[in-house]
Design a protein around this motif. Structure first.
Motif, PDB file in Angstrom:
ATOM      1  N   ASP A  64       0.834  -1.207   0.000  1.00  0.00           N
ATOM      2  CA  ASP A  64       0.000   0.000   0.000  1.00  0.00           C
ATOM      3  C   ASP A  64       0.867   1.255   0.000  1.00  0.00           C
ATOM      4  O   ASP A  64       0.608   2.222  -0.725  1.00  0.00           O
ATOM      5  N   ALA A  65       1.909   1.230   0.831  1.00  0.00           N
ATOM      6  CA  ALA A  65       2.810   2.382   0.911  1.00  0.00           C
ATOM      7  C   ALA A  65       3.555   2.588  -0.409  1.00  0.00           C
ATOM      8  O   ALA A  65       3.737   3.718  -0.874  1.00  0.00           O
ATOM      9  N   ALA A  66       3.993   1.491  -1.027  1.00  0.00           N
ATOM     10  CA  ALA A  66       4.736   1.582  -2.283  1.00  0.00           C
ATOM     11  C   ALA A  66       3.835   2.061  -3.422  1.00  0.00           C
ATOM     12  O   ALA A  66       4.246   2.865  -4.262  1.00  0.00           O
ATOM     13  N   ILE A  67       2.589   1.571  -3.441  1.00  0.00           N
ATOM     14  CA  ILE A  67       1.634   1.979  -4.480  1.00  0.00           C
ATOM     15  C   ILE A  67       1.354   3.470  -4.384  1.00  0.00           C
ATOM     16  O   ILE A  67       1.181   4.154  -5.395  1.00  0.00           O
ATOM     17  N   ALA A  68       1.332   3.991  -3.148  1.00  0.00           N
ATOM     18  CA  ALA A  68       1.072   5.418  -2.943  1.00  0.00           C
ATOM     19  C   ALA A  68       2.161   6.293  -3.555  1.00  0.00           C
ATOM     20  O   ALA A  68       1.932   7.472  -3.839  1.00  0.00           O
ATOM     21  N   ASP A  69       3.359   5.718  -3.764  1.00  0.00           N
ATOM     22  CA  ASP A  69       4.454   6.479  -4.376  1.00  0.00           C
ATOM     23  C   ASP A  69       4.174   6.790  -5.841  1.00  0.00           C
ATOM     24  O   ASP A  69       4.780   7.682  -6.427  1.00  0.00           O
ATOM     25  N   ASN A  70       3.256   6.000  -6.439  1.00  0.00           N
ATOM     26  CA  ASN A  70       2.804   6.248  -7.810  1.00  0.00           C
ATOM     27  C   ASN A  70       3.958   6.236  -8.820  1.00  0.00           C
ATOM     28  O   ASN A  70       4.069   7.099  -9.685  1.00  0.00           O
ATOM     29  N   THR A  71       4.832   5.241  -8.707  1.00  0.00           N
ATOM     30  CA  THR A  71       5.935   5.121  -9.648  1.00  0.00           C
ATOM     31  C   THR A  71       5.466   4.379 -10.896  1.00  0.00           C
ATOM     32  O   THR A  71       4.299   3.995 -11.012  1.00  0.00           O
ATOM     33  N   SER A  72       6.393   4.160 -11.827  1.00  0.00           N
ATOM     34  CA  SER A  72       6.034   3.523 -13.096  1.00  0.00           C
ATOM     35  C   SER A  72       5.670   2.049 -12.951  1.00  0.00           C
ATOM     36  O   SER A  72       5.120   1.456 -13.880  1.00  0.00           O
ATOM     37  N   ILE A  73       5.995   1.419 -11.801  1.00  0.00           N
ATOM     38  CA  ILE A  73       5.660  -0.004 -11.609  1.00  0.00           C
ATOM     39  C   ILE A  73       4.436  -0.164 -10.710  1.00  0.00           C
ATOM     40  O   ILE A  73       4.250  -1.210 -10.091  1.00  0.00           O
ATOM     41  N   LYS A  74       3.624   0.852 -10.636  1.00  0.00           N
ATOM     42  CA  LYS A  74       2.427   0.812  -9.782  1.00  0.00           C
ATOM     43  C   LYS A  74       1.542  -0.378 -10.140  1.00  0.00           C
ATOM     44  O   LYS A  74       1.002  -1.056  -9.274  1.00  0.00           O
ATOM     45  N   GLY A  75       1.380  -0.654 -11.443  1.00  0.00           N
ATOM     46  CA  GLY A  75       0.537  -1.768 -11.879  1.00  0.00           C
ATOM     47  C   GLY A  75       1.054  -3.110 -11.381  1.00  0.00           C
ATOM     48  O   GLY A  75       0.283  -3.956 -10.926  1.00  0.00           O
ATOM     49  N   GLU A  76       2.378  -3.310 -11.438  1.00  0.00           N
ATOM     50  CA  GLU A  76       2.979  -4.553 -10.950  1.00  0.00           C
ATOM     51  C   GLU A  76       2.799  -4.698  -9.446  1.00  0.00           C
ATOM     52  O   GLU A  76       2.521  -5.793  -8.940  1.00  0.00           O
ATOM     53  N   LEU A  77       2.947  -3.597  -8.737  1.00  0.00           N
ATOM     54  CA  LEU A  77       2.760  -3.622  -7.276  1.00  0.00           C
ATOM     55  C   LEU A  77       1.336  -3.998  -6.915  1.00  0.00           C
ATOM     56  O   LEU A  77       1.100  -4.806  -6.006  1.00  0.00           O
ATOM     57  N   GLU A  78       0.390  -3.458  -7.632  1.00  0.00           N
ATOM     58  CA  GLU A  78      -1.028  -3.763  -7.359  1.00  0.00           C
ATOM     59  C   GLU A  78      -1.337  -5.236  -7.648  1.00  0.00           C
ATOM     60  O   GLU A  78      -2.100  -5.865  -6.905  1.00  0.00           O
ATOM     61  N   ALA A  79      -0.743  -5.767  -8.720  1.00  0.00           N
ATOM     62  CA  ALA A  79      -0.974  -7.172  -9.073  1.00  0.00           C
ATOM     63  C   ALA A  79      -0.414  -8.102  -7.996  1.00  0.00           C
ATOM     64  O   ALA A  79      -1.073  -9.079  -7.593  1.00  0.00           O
ATOM     65  N   GLU A  80       0.791  -7.825  -7.508  1.00  0.00           N
ATOM     66  CA  GLU A  80       1.398  -8.663  -6.470  1.00  0.00           C
ATOM     67  C   GLU A  80       0.664  -8.509  -5.140  1.00  0.00           C
ATOM     68  O   GLU A  80       0.531  -9.472  -4.380  1.00  0.00           O
TER      69      GLU A  80
END
Length: 295
Positions: A64-80
């Motif tokens: 959740d914290a990493a997704i909030a950073d809104n980087t280019s790998i946001k989609g991969e983070l959400e999938a994992e």
């Protein structure tokens, strides 16, 4: 003899009962030991399940914290993250004593953890790169801002300088004089202010010296207006932008940065009594004026 027989039977019974008692004690001890072992294993399994649930929840929070950073790998983070949420749901639904399922879940968790650690490391790297780019951009914007301010200052200074130079290059018209005359047949001019006798008017003025003004020909439009608001002389017109100028005559002067005097005669007839106005124009700009009166 009978008593001996009875004693032997009693001893046999006591021995059997003792054996049974010892066996019961042994059985009870084993049962107790087995129960404790089972309980210990169950508690261990429960503890491992609770720990696994806690670990999974921790990874979800981390995602959740990493997704909030809104980087280019946001989609991969959400999938994992979705995979971790699904595994947590399976763990929570499984019975506490299902050791086989727990073992399988722990193996799945280890795989998800490896993916989590790799993605978080990449996300942190991207954050650092973004922070560096942001700092560089801010520095660039600051530099551009300072450069723009400097350029604006230069532009303003240049504009002010241009205005100053333009103003300095303007020629100043001084000492505007008028003199009405009566011209005799011999050509001699006699000064007069009597309207019925006037047939010529002398207009003179001085162009002041100016070292910064460009030398060359200067053209001035002279306008003489009689008491009835009529322009006397040539009565020609010239257009300057949206302004139309009716003038009495044009005079040209060769300016060489030094003071020069312009002197012109304007012929006319039927001069009326009253106040006359003389205007001198540099193109469409009135640069000097004076008046005279005929009686």
């Amino acid at each position: 003899m009978e008593n001996q027989k009875n004693n032997s039977s009693l001893k046999a019974i006591i021995i059997v009962l003792s054996i049974l008692l010892v066996g019961s004690l042994i059985f009870m001890y084993k049962m107790s030991t087995d129960t404790k072992e089972v309980q210990t294993k169950l508690e261990k399994t429960l503890t491992e399940k609770q720990q696994l649930e806690a670990d999974l929840k921790e990874k979800i929070a981390s995602y959740d914290a990493a997704i909030a950073d809104n980087t280019s790998i946001k989609g991969e983070l959400e999938a994992e993250r979705a995979k971790v949420v699904d595994l947590l749901s399976q763990v929570q639904k499984t019975k506490d004593d299902n050791k086989a399922a727990l073992s399988r879940f722990k193996e799945d968790y280890r795989k998800l953890k490896r993916e989590h650690d790799a993605l978080l490391a990449e996300n942190n790297k991207l954050k650092e790169e973004n922070a560096t780019l942001t700092t560089q951009r801010d520095s660039t914007m600051t530099a551009l801002g300072e450069s723009k301010k400097y350029n604006d200052t230069l532009v303003n200074q240049n504009e002010n300088l241009s205005k100053t130079v333009e103003k300095a290059q303007k020629l100043q018209i001084l000492n505007v004089h008028t003199q009405p005359y009566k011209e005799r047949s011999s050509g001699k001019l006699i000064q007069t202010d009597k309207a019925s006798r006037v047939d010529k008017v002398r207009i003179s003025f001085t162009i002041a010296a100016n070292e910064v003004a460009p030398a060359g020909n200067r053209t001035y439009y002279v306008q003489i207006i009689d008491p009835k608001n009529n322009v006397i002389g040539e009565k020609a017109t010239e257009v300057f932008g949206d302004q139309t100028l009716t003038y009495s005559f044009i005079t040209n002067a060769i300016f060489q940065n030094k003071t020069i005097t312009v002197d012109e005669l304007v012929a006319g007839k039927d001069f009326a009594k009253g106040l006359y106005t003389v205007n001198i124009f540099d193109k469409g700009v009135n640069v000097a004026n004076t008046t005279f009166t005929l009686r």
